[in-house]
Scaffold this active site. Structure first.
Site, PDB file in Angstrom:
ATOM      1  N   ALA A  92      43.669  74.835  13.124  1.00 33.55           N
ATOM      2  CA  ALA A  92      42.775  75.625  12.344  1.00 33.55           C
ATOM      3  C   ALA A  92      42.645  76.782  13.420  1.00 33.55           C
ATOM      4  O   ALA A  92      41.919  77.733  12.906  1.00 33.55           O
ATOM      5  CB  ALA A  92      41.418  75.028  12.342  1.00 33.55           C
ATOM      6  N   LYS A  93      43.011  77.266  14.563  1.00 32.11           N
ATOM      7  CA  LYS A  93      43.087  78.345  15.440  1.00 32.11           C
ATOM      8  C   LYS A  93      43.956  79.422  14.556  1.00 32.11           C
ATOM      9  O   LYS A  93      44.467  79.173  13.652  1.00 32.11           O
ATOM     10  CB  LYS A  93      43.808  78.245  16.622  1.00 32.11           C
ATOM     11  CG  LYS A  93      43.142  77.067  17.554  1.00 32.11           C
ATOM     12  CD  LYS A  93      41.606  77.276  17.942  1.00 32.11           C
ATOM     13  CE  LYS A  93      41.254  76.363  18.643  1.00 32.11           C
ATOM     14  NZ  LYS A  93      39.807  76.240  18.963  1.00 32.11           N
TER      15      LYS A  93
END
Length: 364
Positions: free
Chosen positions: A185-186
């Site tokens: 999710a970065k």
């Protein structure tokens, strides 16, 4: 309407053909650990940040551990950091039996307040770990100046800020060592766990290269105590593809952030980005007074939200031994009670953001 918070499925679909080929090549070659893609990625990461050395590793937490191990942090050493961050920042300090020393945050950026650091330095202080939260770097010049004055190392925890800039310099290349995370999710995420460390110090780079493979100087010869901290080749291959599109995705995140800020202007305090910084918008976070109600009502409308982070580290049960209490870091405590993150990814549509804001405004 149902909104996707990070939209990892679309992130894959956009580069599906390239990613599938990259994965197939690794499988065909069957070099699953320390394959060619790992070294190709390290070269790309170094070029992107303009750091002399980029060393991939298993995740962002291990990146912090590698940095501190290379700096020979010992039990009882003190490391100054922020209480308003993901636990890995302070957890890794405690894991090495060092002592996290917290400093409150700046109320605008939510990053460590550089003006409060010097007062916390003692003869046990060995390093400072500023966190580049939500995609924006802290005010690094005064932090580095304090570190130089007291002969301290600076480790930038850039898990949320890869690609951000401070006075034209890239995140992960503004301090003794920089670290980042490639959690899915970065802003730059792989399909599992991954991370990297960066430095311009060749000696530190060589130590971390060795330490990520159990301290080996050559196979079965161990110069240091290390860890099993390698990034696997499949993840490196995926990141190599995503790196080719990353600059464009940063632009798209900025466009999404700009749309939010325009739509929310005058309705709520929008995120502040310092004039000398750029953000990669790992999160788009605002503050609301009745957060639980806002989250609940938005969820009913198909709008996911997240809280980064609901309880500052100095009040977490695992850190009670440090002796902090409610009121010690009032800004961190207030922000943690009010902060809420809206959906943020490069694929947000204008119509989706208008819907999110329309529903949010009804609740303010």
């Amino acid at each position: 309407m149902k909104i996707d918070f990070a939209n990892l499925k679309l992130a894959y679909q956009e580069q599906k053909e390239e990613i599938d080929i990259a994965i197939k090549n690794v499988i065909d070659n069957s070099s699953f650990i320390m394959g060619e893609a790992v070294f190709n990625l390290e070269e790309k990461l170094a070029n992107f940040t303009e750091a002399e050395h980029a060393i991939t590793c298993s995740n962002g937490t291990d990146a912090l551990l590698l940095a501190m191990m290379a700096l020979e942090i010992q039990p009882g050493d003190e490391i100054i950091t922020t209480p308003f961050t993901f636990i890995a920042t302070a957890e890794t300090i405690a894991f090495l039996k060092a002592i996290p020393v917290f400093v409150d945050i700046d109320e605008q950026t939510y990053n460590i307040d550089a003006s409060k650091i010097e007062a916390k330095i003692t003869n046990k202080t060995k390093a400072i770990i500023p966190v580049s939260l939500y995609g924006q770097m802290p005010d690094m010049d005064p932090i580095n100046a304090i570190a130089q004055k007291y002969n301290l190392a600076v480790i930038e925890d850039g898990a949320q800020s890869f690609g951000a800039t401070y006075k034209g310099k890239k995140s992960c290349n503004v301090s003794t060592i920089g670290t980042t995370s490639f959690f899915p999710a970065k802003p730059l995420g792989c399909f599992g766990d991954g991370g990297a460390v960066f430095t311009n110090d060749a000696a530190l780079a060589n130590k971390m290269i060795s330490m990520r493979i159990h301290g080996q100087s050559q196979r079965y010869y161990h110069q240091y105590i290390g860890m099993g901290g390698r990034l696997d080749t499949l993840q490196a291959a995926i990141l190599n593809v995503k790196m080719e599109h990353y600059k464009n995705n940063i632009k798209r995140r900025q466009q999404a952030a700009d749309r939010y800020s325009t739509l929310l202007e005058g309705k709520v305090s929008t995120p502040f980005v310092a004039e000398n910084c750029t953000s990669v918008w790992a999160q788009y976070s605002i503050r609301v007074l009745d957060r639980d109600l806002v989250q609940s009502k938005l969820k009913e409308k198909g709008i996911p939200t997240a809280v980064h982070y609901p309880k500052p580290l100095h009040l977490q049960q695992c850190f009670l031994y440090l002796g902090y209490k409610i009121g010690d870091f009032p800004i961190s405590e207030q922000v943690s009670a009010e902060i809420i993150s809206l959906p943020m990814n490069p694929y947000l549509l204008d119509v989706e953001q208008k819907y999110i804001v329309e529903e949010l405004i009804k609740l303010l």
